[in-house]
Design a protein around this motif. Structure first.
Motif, PDB file in Angstrom:
ATOM      1  N   GLN A  50       0.826  -9.988   1.350  1.00 35.90           N
ATOM      2  CA  GLN A  50      -0.031  -8.881   0.280  1.00 35.90           C
ATOM      3  C   GLN A  50      -0.215  -8.034   2.043  1.00 35.90           C
ATOM      4  OE1 GLN A  50      -0.704  -8.436  -3.190  1.00 35.90           O
ATOM      5  NE2 GLN A  50      -0.330 -10.980  -3.765  1.00 35.90           N
ATOM      6  N   ARG A  51      -1.753  -8.638   2.032  1.00 38.33           N
ATOM      7  CA  ARG A  51      -2.159  -7.763   3.436  1.00 38.33           C
ATOM      8  C   ARG A  51      -1.681  -7.068   4.564  1.00 38.33           C
ATOM      9  NH1 ARG A  51      -8.000  -9.588   5.245  1.00 38.33           N
ATOM     10  NH2 ARG A  51      -7.248  -9.253   3.377  1.00 38.33           N
ATOM     11  N   THR A  52      -0.117  -8.066   4.904  1.00 37.36           N
ATOM     12  CA  THR A  52       0.492  -7.610   6.022  1.00 37.36           C
ATOM     13  C   THR A  52       1.402  -5.986   5.986  1.00 37.36           C
ATOM     14  OG1 THR A  52       0.433  -9.706   7.279  1.00 37.36           O
ATOM     15  CG2 THR A  52       2.320  -7.643   7.249  1.00 37.36           C
ATOM     16  N   VAL A  53       1.590  -6.484   4.605  1.00 35.87           N
ATOM     17  CA  VAL A  53       2.771  -5.282   3.803  1.00 35.87           C
ATOM     18  C   VAL A  53       1.213  -3.443   3.430  1.00 35.87           C
ATOM     19  CG1 VAL A  53       3.691  -4.608   1.599  1.00 35.87           C
ATOM     20  CG2 VAL A  53       4.725  -6.751   2.574  1.00 35.87           C
ATOM     21  N   GLN A  54      -0.258  -3.862   3.002  1.00 42.82           N
ATOM     22  CA  GLN A  54      -0.661  -3.803   2.950  1.00 42.82           C
ATOM     23  C   GLN A  54      -0.972  -2.286   4.559  1.00 42.82           C
ATOM     24  OE1 GLN A  54      -4.611  -4.095   0.654  1.00 42.82           O
ATOM     25  NE2 GLN A  54      -5.050  -2.402   0.772  1.00 42.82           N
ATOM     26  N   THR A  55      -1.196  -3.385   5.217  1.00 46.16           N
ATOM     27  CA  THR A  55      -1.747  -2.787   6.854  1.00 46.16           C
ATOM     28  C   THR A  55      -0.712  -1.987   7.063  1.00 46.16           C
ATOM     29  OG1 THR A  55      -0.796  -4.919   7.617  1.00 46.16           O
ATOM     30  CG2 THR A  55      -3.707  -4.088   7.506  1.00 46.16           C
ATOM     31  N   THR A  56       0.658  -2.405   6.982  1.00 48.15           N
ATOM     32  CA  THR A  56       1.895  -1.602   7.538  1.00 48.15           C
ATOM     33  C   THR A  56       2.195   0.085   7.044  1.00 48.15           C
ATOM     34  OG1 THR A  56       3.102  -3.786   7.834  1.00 48.15           O
ATOM     35  CG2 THR A  56       4.353  -2.011   7.784  1.00 48.15           C
ATOM     36  N   LEU A  57       2.586  -0.043   5.611  1.00 47.78           N
ATOM     37  CA  LEU A  57       1.836   0.668   5.089  1.00 47.78           C
ATOM     38  C   LEU A  57       1.188   1.868   5.702  1.00 47.78           C
ATOM     39  CD1 LEU A  57       3.731  -0.602   1.242  1.00 47.78           C
ATOM     40  CD2 LEU A  57       4.621   0.785   3.463  1.00 47.78           C
ATOM     41  N   ALA A  58      -0.135   1.375   5.391  1.00 47.39           N
ATOM     42  CA  ALA A  58      -1.682   1.840   5.910  1.00 47.39           C
ATOM     43  C   ALA A  58      -1.109   3.148   7.257  1.00 47.39           C
ATOM     44  CB  ALA A  58      -2.422   1.511   5.986  1.00 47.39           C
ATOM     45  N   GLU A  59      -0.233   2.347   7.754  1.00 49.43           N
ATOM     46  CA  GLU A  59      -0.166   2.257   9.608  1.00 49.43           C
ATOM     47  C   GLU A  59       0.449   3.599   9.179  1.00 49.43           C
ATOM     48  OE1 GLU A  59       0.616   0.606  14.028  1.00 49.43           O
ATOM     49  OE2 GLU A  59       1.521  -0.108  12.034  1.00 49.43           O
ATOM     50  N   TYR A  60       1.900   3.275   8.846  1.00 46.20           N
ATOM     51  CA  TYR A  60       2.751   3.929   8.637  1.00 46.20           C
ATOM     52  C   TYR A  60       2.299   5.516   7.836  1.00 46.20           C
ATOM     53  CZ  TYR A  60       7.427   6.261   7.421  1.00 46.20           C
ATOM     54  OH  TYR A  60       8.337   6.616   7.528  1.00 46.20           O
ATOM     55  N   LYS A  61       1.768   6.177   6.952  1.00 46.71           N
ATOM     56  CA  LYS A  61       1.701   6.581   6.415  1.00 46.71           C
ATOM     57  C   LYS A  61       0.021   7.572   7.239  1.00 46.71           C
ATOM     58  CE  LYS A  61       1.336   5.087   1.262  1.00 46.71           C
ATOM     59  NZ  LYS A  61       0.740   5.012   0.195  1.00 46.71           N
ATOM     60  N   THR A  62      -0.417   6.240   8.389  1.00 46.48           N
ATOM     61  CA  THR A  62      -1.165   7.159   8.892  1.00 46.48           C
ATOM     62  C   THR A  62      -0.819   7.699   9.856  1.00 46.48           C
ATOM     63  OG1 THR A  62      -3.153   6.172   8.073  1.00 46.48           O
ATOM     64  CG2 THR A  62      -3.475   7.123  10.246  1.00 46.48           C
ATOM     65  N   LYS A  63      -0.064   7.394  10.737  1.00 43.88           N
ATOM     66  CA  LYS A  63       0.551   7.503  12.615  1.00 43.88           C
ATOM     67  C   LYS A  63       2.190   8.378  12.549  1.00 43.88           C
ATOM     68  CE  LYS A  63      -2.373   4.529  14.265  1.00 43.88           C
ATOM     69  NZ  LYS A  63      -2.260   2.980  15.041  1.00 43.88           N
TER      70      LYS A  63
END
Length: 459
Positions: free
Chosen positions: A63-76
């Motif tokens: 879940q943490r990897t999924v969350q950080t991946t989506l957060a990175e995508y939304k930001t960058k």
């Protein structure tokens, strides 16, 4: 069939890197779920947290990897490749100073028994010692080189001896400490150590019939001390002592702020100097202070020019010392001029401050902690902490540490110093034996560990 009803994918192995392809799958799954919710407004709405959970179950990625991946995508607006380069400690960083010192003592033990210590012999002896790490030949050579051992090659045999400058340094130290004792000068020994919140004995007696808390309750017996899950936080400790015991008011103790494997990284020159200034008036007049060569013990009073200095800075330094410069000149010529006067200016802040206060600093040769009796005192203090540590909380461990220090009596310190005097005598014997070995036949030569020739001969 809804994606959530599909059997969970095989989990991504713990610690395995998640690549850009897997990250893109996470993003696509998230977009599909958002699209499904927009196209089916009457279906139950999923919260963002529920989406993360379903994507994690379906992809097998945490879940943490999924969350950080989506957060990175939304930001960058994109995802980056993982950094697959792990910072791994070197063999020199993995083996602490205590183990290095034990290795050196084991080599000395061979000489003391008049047995020539070759690399293969020492590798077997050390790997058979349960208290020391196991080494491959290549790793062991690196440790020996760090300990400043060299090969003394004679005929077909290559013996391990210490580098000449270390032998000279040790001989000078032994001469000086003997002279100070003959003069009845008070001698103090200082050193740093660490204590973990999880300090406990690795083995303890317990009743083998008590196997659970329920058994303990029914029988009124105990399961023994509960082991901590890890070492926990760490205290960095500094103290000084003599045959009179630990110096009252000399204890410095603070919590470690880093995860460094070397506790020496926690101290710095200014912290040590501040402590040193405070304890110096507490020492007897004309005292000798024995310490090792840690970087924070050895802050230079005046930096000495080296080749990396700018030419004008070297000129300025020489002129500040009253030297005349002959022009035209080169950086090499200036540094040669520096060498003629550097000894009188190459001084340590601590040494000079002690001298100004009628005290003398005496420095131990590298990796010779057995010549410092405070190491035995630390062993006693830590044993006290391990025996009485039941909460594994740093605050309680600090109190145990202070009580452990009080537990080390002047009589114990006197015995520790007596043991060190015997160790000093051993070194005189070892150096005499190695001298005899080197004089047995002509034609011997010294090889640095790591040379191709020395490696092949030793194997």
């Amino acid at each position: 069939m809804d994606l959530v009803d599909v059997s969970p994918s095989k989990k991504n192995p713990r610690g395995k890197f998640v690549g850009t392809d897997q990250k893109q799958i996470i993003i696509n799954m998230y977009k599909d779920k958002v699209k499904q919710q927009l196209e089916n407004p009457d279906s139950p709405k999923l919260t963002y947290r529920q989406m993360l959970l379903e994507i994690s179950k379906s992809s097998g990625i945490g879940q943490r990897t999924v969350q950080t991946t989506l957060a990175e995508y939304k930001t960058k607006g994109t995802v980056s490749s993982p950094n697959k380069k792990k910072i791994r400690p070197t063999i020199l960083e993995k083996v602490d100073s205590f183990d290095k010192d034990a290795i050196r003592r084991k080599i000395h033990g061979f000489w003391l028994n008049r047995e020539v210590p070759t690399l293969p012999k020492m590798l077997v002896a050390i790997n058979e010692d349960d208290t020391l790490p196991n080494f491959k030949p290549s790793s062991f050579r690196k440790i020996l080189k760090d300990l400043q051992f060299v090969y003394a090659k004679k005929s077909r045999n290559s013996a391990l001896i210490e580098r000449e400058d270390i032998i000279i340094w040790r001989g000078r130290y032994l001469d000086q400490i003997r002279k100070y004792r003959e003069q009845n000068r008070p001698i103090y020994y200082l050193d740093e150590t660490w204590v973990n919140a999880g300090e406990t004995h690795s083995r303890a007696w317990r009743d083998s019939t008590v196997n659970s808390p329920r058994d303990a309750f029914l029988t009124g017996l105990t399961m023994g001390q509960k082991e901590p899950s890890g070492k926990g936080k760490r205290l960095i400790v500094l103290h000084i002592g003599s045959t009179d015991g630990f110096l009252p008011g000399g204890l410095l103790c603070f919590e470690s702020k880093t995860q460094s494997t070397d506790y020496h990284d926690e101290m710095n020159g200014s912290t040590f100097f501040e402590w040193f200034v405070k304890i110096l008036p507490l020492l007897k007049e004309n005292a000798v202070i024995v310490m090792d060569n840690a970087a924070y013990h050895s802050v230079k009073k005046d930096r000495i020019p080296v080749m990396s200095w700018k030419k004008q800075d070297i000129i300025n330094w020489l002129e500040s010392k009253g030297e005349n410069i002959s022009y035209p000149t080169t950086k090499g010529a200036l540094l040669s001029q520096v060498q003629t006067i550097h000894t009188e200016h190459d001084k340590y802040v601590i040494d000079e401050y002690a001298k100004d206060n009628n005290k003398t600093v005496l420095r131990l040769p590298p990796y010779h902690c057995e010549l410092n009796p405070i190491e035995l005192a630390w062993s006693s203090v830590k044993s006290y902490v391990r025996t009485h540590n039941s909460t594994f909380k740093l605050k309680d461990v600090k109190e145990l540490l202070e009580r452990g220090v009080e537990h080390v009596t002047p009589e114990m310190w006197t015995n520790f110093v007596g043991h060190v005097v015997k160790e000093e005598e051993k070194f005189w014997t070892i150096d005499s034996i190695t001298d005899d070995y080197m004089d047995e036949e002509p034609g011997r030569h010294i090889l640095t560990i790591g040379d191709t020739s020395s490696d092949s001969d030793s194997d």
